[in-house]
Design an enzyme around this catalytic site. Structure first.
Site, PDB file in Angstrom:
ATOM      1  N   GLU A   1       0.821  -1.220   0.000  1.00  0.00           N
ATOM      2  CA  GLU A   1       0.000   0.000   0.000  1.00  0.00           C
ATOM      3  C   GLU A   1       0.853   1.267   0.000  1.00  0.00           C
ATOM      4  O   GLU A   1       0.599   2.202   0.754  1.00  0.00           O
ATOM      5  CB  GLU A   1      -0.964  -0.009   1.191  1.00  0.00           C
ATOM      6  CG  GLU A   1      -1.945  -1.176   1.148  1.00  0.00           C
ATOM      7  CD  GLU A   1      -3.005  -1.151   2.239  1.00  0.00           C
ATOM      8  OE1 GLU A   1      -2.722  -0.615   3.321  1.00  0.00           O
ATOM      9  OE2 GLU A   1      -4.096  -1.670   1.985  1.00  0.00           O
TER      10      GLU A   1
ATOM     11  N   GLU B   1     -12.498  -2.350  12.203  1.00  0.00           N
ATOM     12  CA  GLU B   1     -12.485  -1.619  10.922  1.00  0.00           C
ATOM     13  C   GLU B   1     -13.608  -2.099  10.010  1.00  0.00           C
ATOM     14  O   GLU B   1     -14.247  -1.293   9.333  1.00  0.00           O
ATOM     15  CB  GLU B   1     -11.131  -1.813  10.235  1.00  0.00           C
ATOM     16  CG  GLU B   1     -11.091  -1.234   8.828  1.00  0.00           C
ATOM     17  CD  GLU B   1      -9.758  -1.441   8.107  1.00  0.00           C
ATOM     18  OE1 GLU B   1      -8.831  -2.013   8.696  1.00  0.00           O
ATOM     19  OE2 GLU B   1      -9.661  -1.015   6.940  1.00  0.00           O
TER      20      GLU B   1
ATOM     21  N   ASP C   1      -8.320  -9.176   3.842  1.00  0.00           N
ATOM     22  CA  ASP C   1      -8.087  -8.069   4.780  1.00  0.00           C
ATOM     23  C   ASP C   1      -9.130  -7.994   5.886  1.00  0.00           C
ATOM     24  O   ASP C   1     -10.042  -7.153   5.818  1.00  0.00           O
ATOM     25  CB  ASP C   1      -8.071  -6.739   4.010  1.00  0.00           C
ATOM     26  CG  ASP C   1      -7.555  -5.596   4.855  1.00  0.00           C
ATOM     27  OD1 ASP C   1      -7.116  -5.857   5.982  1.00  0.00           O
ATOM     28  OD2 ASP C   1      -7.594  -4.444   4.383  1.00  0.00           O
TER      29      ASP C   1
HETATM   30  C1  GCV Z   1      -2.498   0.253   8.514  1.00  0.00           C
HETATM   31  C2  GCV Z   1      -6.040  -2.165   5.505  1.00  0.00           C
HETATM   32  C3  GCV Z   1      -6.464  -0.948   6.261  1.00  0.00           C
HETATM   33  C4  GCV Z   1      -5.327   0.050   6.389  1.00  0.00           C
HETATM   34  C5  GCV Z   1      -4.141  -0.660   7.041  1.00  0.00           C
HETATM   35  C6  GCV Z   1      -3.766  -1.843   6.170  1.00  0.00           C
HETATM   36  C7  GCV Z   1      -2.641  -2.647   6.789  1.00  0.00           C
HETATM   37  O1  GCV Z   1      -5.842  -1.864   4.154  1.00  0.00           O
HETATM   38  O2  GCV Z   1      -7.571  -0.365   5.658  1.00  0.00           O
HETATM   39  O3  GCV Z   1      -5.753   1.121   7.174  1.00  0.00           O
HETATM   40  O4  GCV Z   1      -3.049   0.196   7.221  1.00  0.00           O
HETATM   41  O5  GCV Z   1      -4.860  -2.699   6.047  1.00  0.00           O
HETATM   42  O6  GCV Z   1      -2.944  -3.591   7.494  1.00  0.00           O
HETATM   43  O7  GCV Z   1      -1.488  -2.330   6.566  1.00  0.00           O
END
Ligand code: GCV
Length: 669
Positions: free
Chosen positions: A261, A362, A334
């Site tokens: 990411e 989340e 995820d």
């Molecule tokens: C910390 C998901 C979440 C992100 C998170 C990512 C990760 O994509 O939405 O907020 O980033 O996972 O675990 O690195």
């Protein structure tokens, strides 16, 4: 009150601040110890303040039997009049003290107490996704606990309270900062702040770890690059690590999100995960520090995101240093309300692997929805990977027992913030609690953990305990039902991940849209991961791969995860897929409404403040459940062209209105 210094918050209302630690008594039990140390003193004080029976003797003993229980294990023997807590290390005595108090608070003291405990995982660690500006990524309980602006001079009493709560459930490690890490955390001024926290946590047996930014040598050190093969780079890390250990001699190590990411990593320089992780491991090795290297990677060009972590990491199995552990999210995508376990569990055998669970909600309604996650983690930990034949559970593949690894760990992304009740929702405290308890003993049932937690946090009155426990145990499945049943996944609204947006189709990357995951068409719905599709099933061991591959044997829970099926596909119970989907969404709504009824009835047996707080959130949850159901069914109906079964409550929203909702954060903190 136990806290050192002047920490005594007067609580005008019952705000949940005391968590599950409510057993204080004026009885002043007689407690003796054969040694003094900051840790043993805490154990002693806890018992003096909380134990209602006779004498307790804390005995540090260097016997073979006790050494076999490890640094954290303990024995308790005796009865309510006289009881001994024995351990070979002081942490063991502390955990023994909390265990004895928990037994008391949950009504488990008998006339012959004989307990022997040893944790399943060596490292039981929270991951805080806390930024240095005190916002918390995916945090729903207010700002970060860490007052970076005030540290190191001003020390909040919350720090010690946090350490105590963790120690009471066996958590022995914490990563203070977000995996999307600011390089600043490694600046000398921040390390001074980190040191203060480490000093406070140490007597509670908690080690501090940090997330690092892979580009730190370049950004902080002014080097040309952060290439692990540039000799100046490992040297920079060596010096930085030395600086850290000078301040924090028991520092735990680094957590790394690399090439994921948008985060920097070794691939930026054409190097591999092994090059990056081993470089850091070498720097940490002389101090017994470790690297937790995350496998949460997915590139935009791979047609099935669920396959990527496995594809990218399996070739490196066995190539990492022995102080590297690969941190893998429970599912291959995820943290969805339900995913099958990631196939890396069980497959990666030469390098230790640790699970990353998400305690913060989340994808499960933030701190507005009551979702007791222990059932999800239990399902995951007990999943059979079949890697060494039947019984090769995820738990055994990660606790060191199946593949003989000496390093074992489990992590949970924290749901803690500065809210009075720490977690936003009073019942979200149960998830923090359950993570600690499962990390200690993955054989505990969610039922047993909920039972303990309710008794310690609320009440042991069966009129409260029984229905509320049932509500907790049903709650995660309810969320799955009203959000994404039958294996649907990632149809969340873009960005915030709170509400539904299954129609979301325009994003910078295809795998950031929802249509990528459900693939609904006039004919069918679901992601084909069979041998005829992406072949993700091949990443699992037999007989799972065959079971998942065939819609007739694939568990309903994962049906649309692995299969793209026509709307009138016949389910095991004879319903069509479309009808089954409708009934699942409806069931979720009914369950959320049932929770309200349970709470209104049982809640009158507890304090008004927590009752109302939870009641107000259950209202949001029930109305959100309808929102989810209407949005998903009305949208999918545009493809299926079939009626919603007539015995199901009719939609109360218009699809077009629901589509207009934009990043509606009304329910977030
Ligand atoms: C910390 C998901 C979440 C992100 C998170 C990512 C990760 O994509 O939405 O907020 O980033 O996972 O675990 O690195």
């Amino acid at each position: 009150m136990l806290m050192s210094g002047n920490y005594r918050i007067i609580h005008p209302v019952e705000d949940g601040h005391q968590l599950w630690l409510r057993g204080e008594t004026a009885a002043g039990a007689k407690v003796t110890a054969n040694k003094k140390s900051p840790t043993i003193n805490i154990a002693k004080e806890e018992l003096e303040n909380g134990w209602k029976g006779g004498e307790v003797r804390l005995r540090l003993q260097n016997s073979k039997e006790l050494r076999a229980l490890g640094r954290d294990g303990f024995r308790i023997a005796g009865n309510s009049q006289q009881v001994d807590i024995m351990a070979s290390a002081e942490q063991g005595l502390l955990y023994g003290a909390y265990h004895l108090l928990r037994m008391q608070e949950t009504g488990k003291i008998t006339e012959n107490i004989q307990v022997e405990e040893k944790p399943a995982f060596d490292i039981r660690i929270l991951n805080h996704w806390d930024n240095l500006n005190r916002t918390v990524e995916r945090g729903y309980a207010g700002y970060s606990l860490w007052r970076w602006d005030q540290l190191p001079e001003v020390v909040s009493p919350r720090y010690e309270a946090y350490a105590r709560a963790n120690a009471s459930i066996g958590i022995n490690a914490t990563v203070l900062n977000n995996v999307n890490a600011s390089p600043d955390i490694l600046k000398a001024e921040y390390l001074q702040k980190v040191k203060v926290l480490a000093d406070i946590f140490r007597p509670y047996g908690i080690k501090v770890y940090l997330s690092i930014n892979f580009s730190s040598p370049k950004i902080l050190g002014g080097l040309e690059d952060s290439d692990p093969l540039n000799p100046a780079v490992p040297l920079w890390w060596k010096e930085k690590v030395k600086e850290i250990y000078k301040l924090i001699p028991d520092f735990g190590g680094f957590l790394v999100k690399a090439n994921s990411e948008g985060q920097p990593g070794p691939q930026d320089y054409g190097r591999t995960h092994v090059d990056g992780a081993n470089m850091l491991a070498d720097a940490l090795k002389p101090y017994k520090g470790i690297v937790m290297w995350r496998a949460f990677v997915y590139a935009p060009d791979e047609p099935d995101r669920a396959k990527q972590a496995y594809a990218e990491f399996m070739p490196f199995d066995g190539e990492f240093r022995d102080n590297v552990i690969i941190q893998v999210k429970n599912g291959p995508v995820d943290f969805q309300p339900r995913e099958p376990f990631s196939p890396l569990f069980g497959a990666m055998q030469k390098t230790p692997v640790m699970a990353e669970l998400q305690i913060t909600q989340e994808y499960l309604g933030f701190s507005n929805h009551l979702a007791y996650l222990s059932t999800m983690w239990e399902e995951f930990l007990k999943s059979d990977t079949y890697s060494k034949g039947e019984g090769s559970t995820v738990a055994k593949a990660t606790d060191g027992s199946l593949f003989n690894h000496s390093l074992s760990a489990i992590s949970g992304v924290a749901n803690i913030g500065v809210d009075d009740n720490w977690c936003g929702h009073h019942f979200a405290q149960a998830n923090w609690y359950a993570f600690g308890r499962l990390a200690w003993n993955h054989e505990l049932t969610s039922e047993a953990i909920a039972d303990e937690w309710i008794r310690m946090t609320f009440s042991s009155d069966p009129e409260f305990l029984v229905p509320v426990k049932k509500m907790m145990l049903d709650s995660r499945e309810a969320v799955v039902n009203y959000m994404m049943p039958l294996g649907l996944h990632h149809i969340f609204a873009e960005g915030h991940h709170y509400g539904p947006q299954p129609w979301y189709s325009q994003a910078a990357r295809e795998d950031w849209t929802c249509v990528y995951y459900h693939k609904a068409s006039k004919e069918a719905i679901g992601f084909d991961r069979t041998t005829k599709g992406s072949n993700a099933v091949a990443q699992y061991f037999s007989p799972l791969r065959e079971q998942f591959n065939n819609p007739a044997t694939c568990p309903d829970e994962y049906l649309l995860w692995f299969h793209h099926l026509p709307w009138d596909f016949k389910m095991k119970d004879g319903k069509t897929l479309w009808d089954a989907l409708c009934y699942k969404y409806d069931k979720g709504v009914q369950q959320a409404r049932e929770f309200q009824k349970i709470w209104d009835k049982a809640g009158s047996l507890i304090d008004e403040h927590r009752f109302q707080h939870v009641q107000s959130r259950l209202k949001i949850q029930a109305s959100d459940a309808v929102w989810w159901k209407d949005a998903c069914l009305l949208y999918f109906q545009t493809f299926s062209n079939k009626p919603i079964p007539y015995d199901i409550e009719r939609p109360v929203h218009e699809l077009n209105d629901l589509k207009k909702i934009r990043l509606n954060m009304r329910h977030t903190n």
